[in-house]
Write an enzyme that holds these catalytic residues in place. Structure first.
Site, PDB file in Angstrom:
ATOM      1  N   ASP A 152       0.808  -1.222   0.000  1.00 51.78           N
ATOM      2  CA  ASP A 152       0.000   0.000   0.000  1.00 51.78           C
ATOM      3  C   ASP A 152       0.842   1.274   0.000  1.00 51.78           C
ATOM      4  OD1 ASP A 152       0.920  -0.541   2.578  1.00 51.78           O
ATOM      5  OD2 ASP A 152      -1.057  -0.767   3.459  1.00 51.78           O
ATOM      6  N   HIS A 209      -7.258  -5.031  10.367  1.00 51.20           N
ATOM      7  CA  HIS A 209      -7.000  -4.620   8.976  1.00 51.20           C
ATOM      8  C   HIS A 209      -5.704  -5.244   8.463  1.00 51.20           C
ATOM      9  CE1 HIS A 209      -4.815  -0.864  10.633  1.00 51.20           C
ATOM     10  NE2 HIS A 209      -3.893  -1.533   9.991  1.00 51.20           N
ATOM     11  N   GLU A 263      -9.842  -1.995   5.736  1.00 47.96           N
ATOM     12  CA  GLU A 263     -10.418  -1.792   7.073  1.00 47.96           C
ATOM     13  C   GLU A 263     -11.692  -2.624   7.210  1.00 47.96           C
ATOM     14  OE1 GLU A 263      -8.990  -0.050   9.370  1.00 47.96           O
ATOM     15  OE2 GLU A 263      -7.590   1.259   8.315  1.00 47.96           O
TER      16      GLU A 263
HETATM   17  C1  F6R Z   1       1.526  -1.847   6.254  1.00 48.13           C
HETATM   18  C2  F6R Z   1       0.111  -2.104   6.361  1.00 48.13           C
HETATM   19  C3  F6R Z   1      -0.641  -2.186   7.649  1.00 48.13           C
HETATM   20  C4  F6R Z   1       0.169  -2.677   8.835  1.00 48.13           C
HETATM   21  C5  F6R Z   1      -0.688  -2.724  10.102  1.00 48.13           C
HETATM   22  C6  F6R Z   1       0.094  -3.152  11.327  1.00 48.13           C
HETATM   23  O1  F6R Z   1       1.961  -1.803   4.909  1.00 48.13           O
HETATM   24  O2  F6R Z   1      -0.466  -2.239   5.355  1.00 48.13           O
HETATM   25  O3  F6R Z   1      -1.758  -3.021   7.448  1.00 48.13           O
HETATM   26  O4  F6R Z   1       0.696  -3.943   8.572  1.00 48.13           O
HETATM   27  O5  F6R Z   1      -1.239  -1.461  10.337  1.00 48.13           O
HETATM   28  O6  F6R Z   1       1.023  -2.168  11.619  1.00 48.13           O
HETATM   29  P1  F6R Z   1       2.110  -2.369  12.772  1.00 48.13           P
HETATM   30  O7  F6R Z   1       3.077  -3.391  12.279  1.00 48.13           O
HETATM   31  O8  F6R Z   1       2.745  -1.010  12.896  1.00 48.13           O
HETATM   32  O9  F6R Z   1       1.381  -2.801  13.997  1.00 48.13           O
END
Ligand code: F6R
Length: 250
Positions: A67, A138, A143
């Protein structure tokens, strides 16, 4: 699903990096799907270390990221392109032109999604997709919703995501309101999926996603239907899943 439980974040990172490097060693010209966020940073650090020791090469690897924010150029320090450059790409021998992140500056973000899916299918699909998971389940920027979005598409960020991200920007007004994300179909078409989770604050959603009903209200729950998922998490993140009877290795 295979579940690896590790003692802590560092061991989780090493285990995930092991799985990625095994993928590269068995298929040097593989297509890796990559993620940003805080969880994979240690995994990337470990891969860089092995590359510097001469144990691993990315010379034939193509990458596709999940993304990107709409409206941020790759030079912006909060763009996901910038994250990937600084946390991985700039430190290994991957060919810059073989790294793909959705173009947040594309004039038509929706059309950019279609182009991106074509890039992925032109590469023959994703061999291994790395995923983190949000507290609401998500994956990518998919979402909780009423249905599962399909291909790569433009999304409006939820208020809670905007609030969570504003600490990284000079002001709330600077936080992007939209993103381009691989859809659930794009993610599910990956041949293998590797999910990394760390910390007690992920324990509830890990349980819900992997033991609860498959529902678009918990986007990661769709992974239960994928034939080749590996979940790597530290003890804290897996505590509720293990307590619910899921068998874990490690
Ligand atoms: C990242 C992404 C998000 C994260 C998710 C978890 O490219 O698409 O879905 O993987 O928000 O984030 P962290 O690892 O910071 O808890």
């Amino acid at each position: 699903m295979r579940v690896y439980q590790t003692s802590d974040y560092q061991a989780m990172s090493r285990q995930a990096a092991n799985i990625i490097s095994a993928q590269i060693i068995t298929k040097p010209n593989c297509v890796l799907g990559l993620a940003t966020g805080s969880t994979p940073i240690g995994t990337y650090r470990q891969l860089i270390e092995w590359y510097k020791k001469g144990d691993l090469s990315f010379a034939e690897v193509h990458t596709v990221n999940l993304d990107e924010y709409v409206g941020l150029p790759g030079t912006h320090d909060q763009s996901y392109r910038y994250f990937m450059q600084t946390n991985l790409f700039d430190h290994v021998d991957v060919k810059p032109e073989w790294t793909n992140v959705p173009d947040g500056m594309a004039a038509d973000a929706q059309a950019e999604g279609g182009r991106y899916d074509q890039v992925i299918s032109g590469l023959g699909g994703i061999d291994l997709q790395l995923l983190g998971m949000g507290h609401n389940g998500h994956i990518g920027f998919n979402e909780p919703a009423e249905d599962f979005p399909l291909g790569t598409h433009r999304v409006d960020l939820t208020e809670s995501t905007i609030q969570a991200n504003k600490r990284f920007f000079a002001s709330e007004a600077d936080v992007p309101r939209q993103a381009i994300t691989m859809g659930i179909k794009t993610i599910m078409q990956a041949r293998r999926i590797l999910v990394v989770v760390s910390g007690e604050d992920k324990a509830d959603i890990v349980l819900k996603a992997f033991r609860g009903p498959v529902t678009p209200k918990v986007p990661a729950s769709i992974l239960q239907l994928h034939p080749d998922v590996t979940l790597v998490g530290d003890k804290a993140a897996l505590s509720k899943l293990a307590a619910a009877g899921e068998s874990v290795c490690g």
